[in-house]
Design an enzyme around this catalytic site. Structure first.
Site, PDB file in Angstrom:
ATOM      1  N   HIS A 180       6.481   3.892   4.792  1.00 13.98           N
ATOM      2  CA  HIS A 180       6.354   4.262   3.376  1.00 13.98           C
ATOM      3  C   HIS A 180       7.604   4.930   2.813  1.00 13.98           C
ATOM      4  O   HIS A 180       7.524   5.630   1.812  1.00 13.98           O
ATOM      5  CB  HIS A 180       5.144   5.196   3.137  1.00 13.98           C
ATOM      6  CG  HIS A 180       3.809   4.544   3.317  1.00 13.98           C
ATOM      7  ND1 HIS A 180       3.254   4.295   4.538  1.00 13.98           N
ATOM      8  CD2 HIS A 180       2.911   4.088   2.413  1.00 13.98           C
ATOM      9  CE1 HIS A 180       2.067   3.724   4.399  1.00 13.98           C
ATOM     10  NE2 HIS A 180       1.833   3.575   3.117  1.00 13.98           N
ATOM     11  N   GLY A 231       6.786  -2.047   2.732  1.00  9.50           N
ATOM     12  CA  GLY A 231       5.422  -2.173   3.263  1.00  9.50           C
ATOM     13  C   GLY A 231       4.367  -1.838   2.223  1.00  9.50           C
ATOM     14  O   GLY A 231       3.300  -2.430   2.198  1.00  9.50           O
ATOM     15  N   HIS A 287      -4.476  -5.437   0.730  1.00 11.63           N
ATOM     16  CA  HIS A 287      -4.622  -4.094   0.181  1.00 11.63           C
ATOM     17  C   HIS A 287      -4.463  -4.154  -1.343  1.00 11.63           C
ATOM     18  O   HIS A 287      -3.427  -4.584  -1.861  1.00 11.63           O
ATOM     19  CB  HIS A 287      -3.546  -3.204   0.814  1.00 11.63           C
ATOM     20  CG  HIS A 287      -3.675  -1.760   0.483  1.00 11.63           C
ATOM     21  ND1 HIS A 287      -3.002  -1.178  -0.565  1.00 11.63           N
ATOM     22  CD2 HIS A 287      -4.400  -0.771   1.061  1.00 11.63           C
ATOM     23  CE1 HIS A 287      -3.295   0.117  -0.607  1.00 11.63           C
ATOM     24  NE2 HIS A 287      -4.143   0.389   0.369  1.00 11.63           N
ATOM     25  N   GLU A 339      -8.890  -1.349   2.581  1.00  9.89           N
ATOM     26  CA  GLU A 339      -8.860  -1.045   1.136  1.00  9.89           C
ATOM     27  C   GLU A 339      -8.468  -2.315   0.382  1.00  9.89           C
ATOM     28  O   GLU A 339      -7.564  -2.321  -0.449  1.00  9.89           O
ATOM     29  CB  GLU A 339      -7.853   0.074   0.857  1.00  9.89           C
ATOM     30  CG  GLU A 339      -8.098   1.312   1.705  1.00  9.89           C
ATOM     31  CD  GLU A 339      -7.144   2.467   1.400  1.00  9.89           C
ATOM     32  OE1 GLU A 339      -5.948   2.216   1.198  1.00  9.89           O
ATOM     33  OE2 GLU A 339      -7.607   3.614   1.361  1.00  9.89           O
ATOM     34  N   GLU A 355     -10.908   1.351  -5.120  1.00  6.41           N
ATOM     35  CA  GLU A 355     -10.086   2.560  -5.141  1.00  6.41           C
ATOM     36  C   GLU A 355      -9.604   2.867  -6.569  1.00  6.41           C
ATOM     37  O   GLU A 355      -9.228   1.961  -7.302  1.00  6.41           O
ATOM     38  CB  GLU A 355      -8.892   2.373  -4.203  1.00  6.41           C
ATOM     39  CG  GLU A 355      -8.013   3.605  -4.125  1.00  6.41           C
ATOM     40  CD  GLU A 355      -6.882   3.455  -3.096  1.00  6.41           C
ATOM     41  OE1 GLU A 355      -6.952   2.558  -2.238  1.00  6.41           O
ATOM     42  OE2 GLU A 355      -5.945   4.266  -3.177  1.00  6.41           O
ATOM     43  N   CYS A 357      -6.882   4.128  -7.467  1.00  7.59           N
ATOM     44  CA  CYS A 357      -5.505   3.636  -7.605  1.00  7.59           C
ATOM     45  C   CYS A 357      -5.474   2.141  -7.919  1.00  7.59           C
ATOM     46  O   CYS A 357      -4.566   1.672  -8.617  1.00  7.59           O
ATOM     47  CB  CYS A 357      -4.715   3.865  -6.317  1.00  7.59           C
ATOM     48  SG  CYS A 357      -4.320   5.574  -5.998  1.00  7.59           S
ATOM     49  N   CYS A 423      -3.618   9.928  -2.907  1.00  7.62           N
ATOM     50  CA  CYS A 423      -2.992   9.022  -3.886  1.00  7.62           C
ATOM     51  C   CYS A 423      -3.746   8.990  -5.211  1.00  7.62           C
ATOM     52  O   CYS A 423      -3.138   8.937  -6.282  1.00  7.62           O
ATOM     53  CB  CYS A 423      -2.921   7.617  -3.300  1.00  7.62           C
ATOM     54  SG  CYS A 423      -4.465   7.026  -2.586  1.00  7.62           S
TER      55      CYS A 423
HETATM   56 ZN   LIG Z   1      -5.652   5.983  -4.252  1.00  5.51          ZN
END
Ligand SMILES: [Zn+2]
Length: 676
Positions: A180, A231, A287, A339, A355, A357, A423
Site C-alpha cells: 500500500h 496494489g 475488491h 470485500e 463497504e 468506501c 478507511c
Molecule cells: Zn472503507
C-alpha cells in the site's frame, strides 16, 4: 514548479470582463498551467461555487464539519496514527526511539490524510483559523516524516529492517500485493490538491510533489525503472489531481502508465483488477473499492488524453456493475470475502458487504461518467448511492460509522466509533464537504442541474457570462423544486433540468429493479408559470431560451410511495418488495414495528401506504405507514398471520436507536418470510 491559482478551477476561470483579462494574463504568465488539450466535455461546477442552505444536507455537512472532522482527527491521534509520523520524524532526525512497533496497518497513514482533505473542503465553506493552524501543524509533521528523496511511508521509516510484514523487504516491490505504499501516496496527493485549492498554501502540495517526483523517477517503461502496478488503486486519481494543480505533464503520464502496466505481465488476479489490462476488462471484478478507484482513474485519464479505449472499457464495466451487481441502495461489492463484487445477481441482503468506501467510489465513478457523457443515468446511480448506501455509513450524530452496509439485520449490526482498518470514516469525512460540487455541470453555454437541494450556485459559462441559480425545495422529502435563474444580463443559454429515472418508470438504469406499478402522476415543468413539454434528452429537459433575471423554473417530481421488485435472477429478493419514495429507499426497523420484529413481516401488494414527515424522529424524516402481517410458526408447524401496523423509515437513518432487526426487502409471500 508552477502552481495553478486556487481560484482557477480547471480550464475555466470564474471571472469576466476586463478583470478577467488581467487575471488570466497574470495566471498565464506567472502561475497557470496550460489548459489540457483534452478534458471532460462537461465540467463540474466547483463545490466552492455552490452553497447549500437546505434542511437535509446543510445540517449533515455542518455535523461533519463541527463534529466528525475533529472527532476523526482525535481518533487518529488516540489510535497512534499521528504518533507513527512522530516516530518516523524522530528516526529521520537521528534520534534513538524505543518504540519501533510498526503501525497496525501499513496504510494507517492515509487516515489523517483523508480527514485533512475533508477539513480542507470544509474550510472553504466556513473559515476556521484554529483548524487551519492545526492542519499546518499536521502538515509540518508529515513533512518531517518524509525521507530526503520524497519517500513517505512511516512503517518503513520507523524501522527499515522490520517494517510491517506487508511492506516487503524493499521499497515498492510488495506494492502489487500488500504494501500500500502507492495507496498512501494517492491519498496524500488527493489531500494535497484539496488543501491547496482550499487555502492557496503550498506546504502540503510540496510534500506531495516531492513524493510524486520520486514516483516519476522510480516507475515507468525505462530499463532502470520498476514495471509494477499499484496494489490498491487511487494513486491514478491522485496524480491527475496533482497534474491539474501543477500542470506537470509527468504526473498525468504516470497515472496513465499505472493503468497501462496493470495486468500487462503474469502475476495479476481479479481481486486486484490485474489479471488482464484494464482496457480489455468487461466485468466489475474483485475488491470493490479498488475497482471503483481504478475505473474513476481510467475516466480521468481518458478525459485528459482523449484515449477512447478507456471509455469503452469503463462503459462496458459500468453496464455489468449497474445492470447486474448493484444493490437497491446503490451499494456495490456484495461479498465479505475479499470485500468484493460477487457473481452477476449475487446480491444477498443479510450478508451484503457494501463497504461505505465502495459507495464513495461508486459516486466518484458515476460522476466522472456523467462528465464524460453528459447523460443523467449516471447521476441516477450517483443519487441513489448518495441518499442511501453512502449516507448510511455515518450515524446522525456524526461519530459512528458502518464499514459494511447490509440491507437486512438480525440485530447483530451496529455502527462503530472507529475501526482498526479505518478507511470508511475518513472517506465519509472527505466526501460530504465536497458534495456541493456534484450538483451542477457546465458545458459551453449549457448548464446541467443534476441534484436538488435548497441553496445557491454561481456559475460561469465558457464565454464568461455569470448566472446565479437559487433552488427552493424540500427535496428529498418533496419533489417540488423551484429554480430561480439570474443571469447578469438577459441572454440565451441552455438549462438542462434532470428528471430522475425514479420519477418516471425506471427504478435504475437497466432491468435489475423495477417499480411494481407505473407512476400515475406525471412529472411537470413550468417556466415562468407556463407549462413546458417534459421531453427528455439523455435524462434532461433542455430549456434553450433567452433568460432574464428572476426567471423561474418549477419542476414537480411526484413522490408517491413506490413498490420496487428485483429481477427474478436475484435469488435473495424473490417474493419480496422494497419501498421507495423519491430518491429514498426505506426499511422496516425494530423500534417502529410491534414486537420489534421485522424479518417475519408479510406485506401484501394491495395494502395502501401513507407517507408523512415526522420532525421529531431521527432529526426529521419522512416515514411510510400501512398494514402488514406478522407471521409466526405454531407448535404443530402451521403458520399464523397476525395483522398489525407497519412503519418504514429511510434506510440511511437506520441503526441510530440501538441494535435490532431491519429489512429493506419485505416478504410478499409466506415462503419468503424469515420466521423467528
Ligand atoms: Zn472503507
Amino acid at each position: 514548479m508552477f502552481f495553478n491559482h486556487p481560484a482557477h478551477h480547471g480550464r475555466r476561470a470564474q471571472c469576466t470582463g476586463a478583470m478577467a483579462g488581467l487575471v488570466m494574463l497574470f495566471l498565464t504568465s506567472a502561475s497557470s498551467p496550460a489548459a489540457p488539450a483534452h478534458d471532460y466535455p462537461v465540467q463540474p461546477v466547483p463545490f466552492t461555487a455552490v452553497h447549500l442552505d437546505d434542511n437535509f444536507w446543510a445540517p449533515r455537512l455542518e455535523t461533519n464539519r463541527v463534529t466528525t472532522i475533529p472527532y476523526a482527527f482525535g481518533q487518529c491521534k488516540a489510535s497512534g496514527r499521528m504518533d507513527n509520523f512522530e516516530r518516523a520524524a524522530a528516526v529521520l532526525r537521528g534520534e534513538n526511539i524505543t518504540n519501533r512497533q510498526p503501525p497496525g496497518f501499513p496504510f494507517d497513514d492515509t487516515d489523517p490524510y483523508k480527514v485533512l482533505e475533508g477539513a480542507s473542503y470544509a474550510l472553504t465553506v466556513q473559515p476556521d483559523p484554529q483548524m487551519s493552524a492545526y492542519l499546518d501543524s499536521l502538515i509540518a509533521l508529515f513533512a518531517a516524516a518524509q525521507e530526503p528523496d520524497g519517500y513517505l511511508y512511516t512503517t518503513r521509516t520507523i524501522d527499515p529492517q522490520h517494517p510491517h510484514k506487508w511492506a516487503g523487504t524493499n521499497r515498492w516491490v510488495n506494492d502489487p500485493e500488500l504494501s500500500h505504499e502507492l495507496y498512501n501516496a494517492g491519498h496524500l496527493f488527493e489531500a494535497a490538491a484539496a488543501h491547496y485549492r482550499a487555502t492557496g498554501k503550498t506546504n502540503l502540495l510540496t510534500v506531495a510533489t516531492r513524493e510524486a517526483d520520486l514516483l516519476c523517477q522510480t516507475f515507468g517503461p525505462g530499463t532502470n525503472q520498476l514495471h509494477l502496478w499499484p496494489g490498491h488503486e487511487i494513486v491514478e486519481m491522485g496524480l491527475v489531481k496533482l497534474y491539474r494543480v501543477t500542470g506537470d505533464q509527468r504526473y498525468l503520464d504516470l497515472a496513465k502508465y499505472f493503468i497501462d502496466v496493470r495486468g500487462s505481465h503474469p502475476g495479476g488476479d481479479d481481486y486486484h483488477q490485474s489479471r488482464i489490462p484494464p482496457v480489455d476488462q468487461t466485468e466489475a471484478l474483485g475488491h470493490a473499492v479498488r475497482a471503483g478507484y481504478l475505473y474513476s482513474g481510467m475516466a480521468d485519464v481518458a478525459a485528459l488524453t482523449g484515449d477512447q479505449r478507456y471509455v469503452h472499457a469503463i462503459d462496458t464495466i459500468w453496464e455489468n456493475a449497474t445492470y447486474k451487481k448493484l444493490y437497491l441502495t446503490g451499494g456495490i461489492g456484495s461479498r465479505p470475502k475479499g470485500e468484493a463484487f460477487g457473481a452477476n445477481y449475487e446480491l444477498p441482503n443479510l450478508t451484503a458487504y457494501n463497504e461505505t468506501c465502495a459507495a464513495v467510489a461508486n459516486d466518484y465513478w458515476n460522476e466522472r461518467l456523467f462528465l464524460l457523457h453528459g447523460d443523467a443515468r449516471y447521476v441516477d446511480v450517483l443519487e441513489r448511492t448518495l441518499y442511501n448506501g453512502l449516507l448510511s455509513g455515518v450515524s446522525l450524530d456524526g461519530t459512528k460509522f458502518f464499514y459494511p452496509n447490509p440491507l437486512e439485520s438480525d440485530g447483530s449490526h451496529e455502527r462503530s466509533p472507529w475501526f482498526g482498518c479505518a478507511c470508511c470514516p475518513g472517506n465519509i469525512t472527505r466526501f460530504l464537504p465536497s458534495l456541493p460540487g456534484y450538483f451542477y455541470g457546465q458545458q459551453g453555454d449549457k448548464i446541467f442541474v443534476n441534484l436538488y437541494a435548497g441553496g445557491t450556485a454561481d456559475i460561469a459559462l465558457d464565454d464568461g457570462r455569470k448566472i446565479k441559480f437559487t433552488q427552493q425545495t424540500r427535496y428529498p422529502w418533496d419533489g417540488a423544486v423551484k429554480i430561480t435563474v439570474v443571469p447578469e444580463k438577459k441572454s440565451r443559454f441552455t438549462v438542462n433540468v434532470r428528471v430522475p429515472g425514479w420519477a418516471l418508470n425506471e427504478a435504475v438504469p437497466g432491468d435489475l429493479y423495477k417499480f411494481l406499478e407505473d407512476a400515475r402522476e406525471p412529472v411537470t415543468l413550468k417556466v415562468n408559470g407556463r407549462s413546458m413539454p417534459v421531453k427528455l434528452n439523455q435524462g434532461y429537459v433542455s430549456l434553450d431560451r433567452s433568460w432574464k433575471a428572476g426567471d423561474v423554473i418549477e419542476l414537480n417530481l411526484p413522490m408517491p410511495v413506490r413498490r420496487v421488485v428485483a429481477s427474478d435472477k436475484v435469488f435473495a429478493d424473490r417474493g419480496r418488495v422494497a419501498l421507495q419514495r423519491g430518491p429514498i429507499v426505506f426499511c422496516a426497523e425494530w423500534p417502529d414495528n410491534p414486537g420489534g420484529k421485522v424479518r417475519n413481516l408479510l406485506l401484501p401488494d394491495d395494502q395502501p401506504f401513507t407517507a408523512r414527515f415526522e420532525p421529531a424522529l431521527l432529526n426529521g424524516v419522512e416515514t411510510i405507514e400501512g398494514k402488514a402481517f406478522s407471521v409466526s410458526r405454531n407448535a404443530d408447524g402451521s403458520l399464523t398471520k397476525t395483522g398489525q401496523d407497519f412503519k418504514a423509515i429511510p434506510y440511511f437513518a437506520w441503526a441510530n436507536r440501538g441494535r435490532g432487526e431491519m429489512a429493506v426487502w419485505i416478504a410478499t409471500s409466506e415462503g419468503a418470510v424469515r420466521l423467528p
